[in-house]
Design a protein around this motif. Structure first.
Motif, short mmCIF file in Angstrom:
data_model
loop_
_atom_site.label_atom_id
_atom_site.label_comp_id
_atom_site.label_asym_id
_atom_site.label_seq_id
_atom_site.Cartn_x
_atom_site.Cartn_y
_atom_site.Cartn_z
N UNK A 1 2.11 9.69 11.38
CA UNK A 1 1.20 9.06 10.43
C UNK A 1 1.90 7.87 9.76
N UNK A 2 1.20 6.75 9.68
CA UNK A 2 1.79 5.56 9.07
C UNK A 2 1.77 5.67 7.55
N UNK A 3 2.91 5.41 6.93
CA UNK A 3 3.01 5.47 5.47
C UNK A 3 2.62 4.12 4.89
N UNK A 4 1.67 4.08 3.94
CA UNK A 4 1.29 2.80 3.33
C UNK A 4 2.50 2.13 2.68
N UNK A 5 2.51 0.77 2.76
CA UNK A 5 3.64 0.03 2.21
C UNK A 5 3.87 0.35 0.74
N UNK A 6 2.79 0.59 -0.01
CA UNK A 6 2.92 0.85 -1.45
C UNK A 6 3.66 2.15 -1.71
N UNK A 7 3.68 3.09 -0.74
CA UNK A 7 4.31 4.38 -0.94
C UNK A 7 5.73 4.43 -0.39
N UNK A 8 6.22 3.33 0.22
CA UNK A 8 7.58 3.29 0.72
C UNK A 8 8.56 3.30 -0.46
N UNK A 9 9.72 3.93 -0.30
CA UNK A 9 10.74 3.88 -1.36
C UNK A 9 11.10 2.44 -1.69
N UNK A 10 11.48 2.21 -2.95
CA UNK A 10 11.78 0.85 -3.40
C UNK A 10 12.91 0.24 -2.58
N UNK A 11 13.97 1.03 -2.30
CA UNK A 11 15.11 0.49 -1.56
C UNK A 11 14.71 0.07 -0.15
N UNK A 12 13.78 0.82 0.46
CA UNK A 12 13.34 0.50 1.80
C UNK A 12 12.49 -0.78 1.81
N UNK A 13 11.66 -0.94 0.78
CA UNK A 13 10.87 -2.18 0.67
C UNK A 13 11.79 -3.38 0.44
N UNK A 14 12.86 -3.18 -0.33
CA UNK A 14 13.81 -4.26 -0.58
C UNK A 14 14.50 -4.69 0.71
N UNK A 15 14.94 -3.70 1.50
CA UNK A 15 15.59 -4.01 2.77
C UNK A 15 14.63 -4.73 3.71
N UNK A 16 13.39 -4.24 3.78
CA UNK A 16 12.40 -4.86 4.66
C UNK A 16 12.12 -6.30 4.25
N UNK A 17 12.03 -6.56 2.95
CA UNK A 17 11.75 -7.92 2.49
C UNK A 17 12.94 -8.84 2.75
N UNK A 18 14.17 -8.31 2.64
CA UNK A 18 15.36 -9.12 2.92
C UNK A 18 15.44 -9.45 4.41
N UNK A 19 15.16 -8.48 5.25
CA UNK A 19 15.16 -8.72 6.70
C UNK A 19 14.15 -9.82 7.05
N UNK A 20 12.97 -9.71 6.47
CA UNK A 20 11.93 -10.71 6.72
C UNK A 20 12.36 -12.09 6.21
N UNK A 21 12.99 -12.13 5.04
CA UNK A 21 13.43 -13.40 4.46
C UNK A 21 14.47 -14.06 5.35
N UNK A 22 15.48 -13.29 5.77
CA UNK A 22 16.52 -13.86 6.62
C UNK A 22 15.95 -14.30 7.97
N UNK A 23 14.97 -13.56 8.46
CA UNK A 23 14.31 -13.98 9.71
C UNK A 23 13.64 -15.34 9.52
N UNK A 24 13.00 -15.54 8.39
CA UNK A 24 12.34 -16.83 8.12
C UNK A 24 13.37 -17.96 8.03
N UNK A 25 14.54 -17.66 7.50
CA UNK A 25 15.59 -18.68 7.41
C UNK A 25 16.16 -19.05 8.78
N UNK A 26 16.26 -18.09 9.69
CA UNK A 26 17.05 -18.29 10.90
C UNK A 26 16.26 -18.33 12.20
#
Length: 297
Positions: A1-26
């Motif tokens: 079952x897919x977990x909604x983004x709003x229910x993801x742990x804060x640290x996991x959302x932070x990592x996901x957003x950083x990965x996405x940010x670095x991908x946009x840079x590179x």
């Protein structure tokens, strides 16, 4: 079952957003940084007695190292060129408001420190420092404002990239030096292809690139000739001395054909979009050259 983004742990959302940010840079530079470095590292591994047990660790550390090689350049390059990116590349993280300048500076300093530590751990810190000095001078020290200093910086970047790729596996050999020096020399001439797509932004930043100083017609002719010569150089300097078996001959023909396609495109297709495609084809050619080292060396 897919977990909604709003229910993801804060640290996991932070990592996901950083990965996405670095991908946009590179994302537009991976084919010129991470992939070539990994290919030449594999060539070094294959040229000795291949140790299959060591390969997974080499791949992991190589990915980390060349991701840092790419990221340290992209962060500082986009910090220096934010005004230009607002004109040419508004989807990049800084002009799009995805991250602040302060946040980008913090990430750059952090990745520079981590890059040094990883380079020291892998035994290639001298090449790491060469790239750090070069990218700082290029992006923040004004080297990018003049065509020959910019091209010199890219040539040094290729040397730092490929020497580190080989040395993290085994000591540099004469064959490895032949390969990386030729790659660096062709980069010095061929890299001017990227200036054809950024003329308006370069004028905005008062840069003296090859098209601005000598005109687009001269630059297109220069780049086209450089790619034709690159086909000849790779044939006579990289393939012939090491023997032309079937695999090497096929790669030689593919590389020569790609050089001629790029040369023709530069002369015939003169839009910004077409020049971007030509530049990306150049990065693919660079990757194919290093992939050929796996077969030849």
């Amino acid at each position: 079952m897919r977990i909604p983004a709003a229910r993801l742990p804060h640290w996991l959302k932070t990592i996901a957003s950083e990965v996405y940010l670095y991908w946009r840079f590179t994302r537009y530079d991976i084919s010129a940084t991470v992939i070539p470095g990994m290919l030449f590292m594999l060539a070094a591994w294959h040229s000795a007695q291949p140790d299959w047990h060591a390969l997974p660790g080499l791949v992991v550390w190589g990915m980390i190292y060349f991701w840092l090689y790419c990221t340290t350049f992209c962060l500082s390059n986009q910090l220096a060129g934010e005004a230009e990116d607002r004109l040419n590349k508004p989807d990049r993280p800084l002009p799009s408001g995805l991250v602040s300048r302060r946040g980008t500076w913090i990430r750059w300093f952090g990745t520079m420190i981590l890059f040094t530590l990883v380079g020291w751990w892998l035994g290639v810190v001298e090449w790491t420092l060469l790239w750090q000095v070069t990218l700082t001078l290029h992006n923040l020290g004004g080297f990018a404002r003049h065509y020959w200093l910019k091209n010199l910086a890219m040539m040094l970047g290729v040397i730092a990239q490929l020497a580190a790729a080989w040395q993290m596996v085994r000591p540099l050999t004469p064959e490895a030096y032949t390969w990386l020096i030729l790659a660096a020399l062709t980069a010095f001439a061929n890299i001017s292809i990227q200036d054809l797509r950024d003329i308006d932004g370069d004028r905005l930043n008062n840069r003296r690139t090859l098209p601005i100083v000598f005109g687009t017609n001269f630059t297109r002719g220069f780049v086209a000739v450089a790619f034709v010569l690159s086909a000849l150089l790779t044939h006579f300097a990289l393939f012939v001395p090491f023997g032309l078996n079937v695999g090497a001959l096929l790669l030689d023909l593919v590389l020569a054909g790609l050089c001629l396609v790029i040369a023709g495109r530069v002369l015939l297709f003169r839009t910004t979009a077409a020049d971007h495609v030509s530049y990306m084809l150049y990065t693919y050619w660079y990757c194919f050259v290093l992939a050929a080292a796996i077969v030849v060396l």
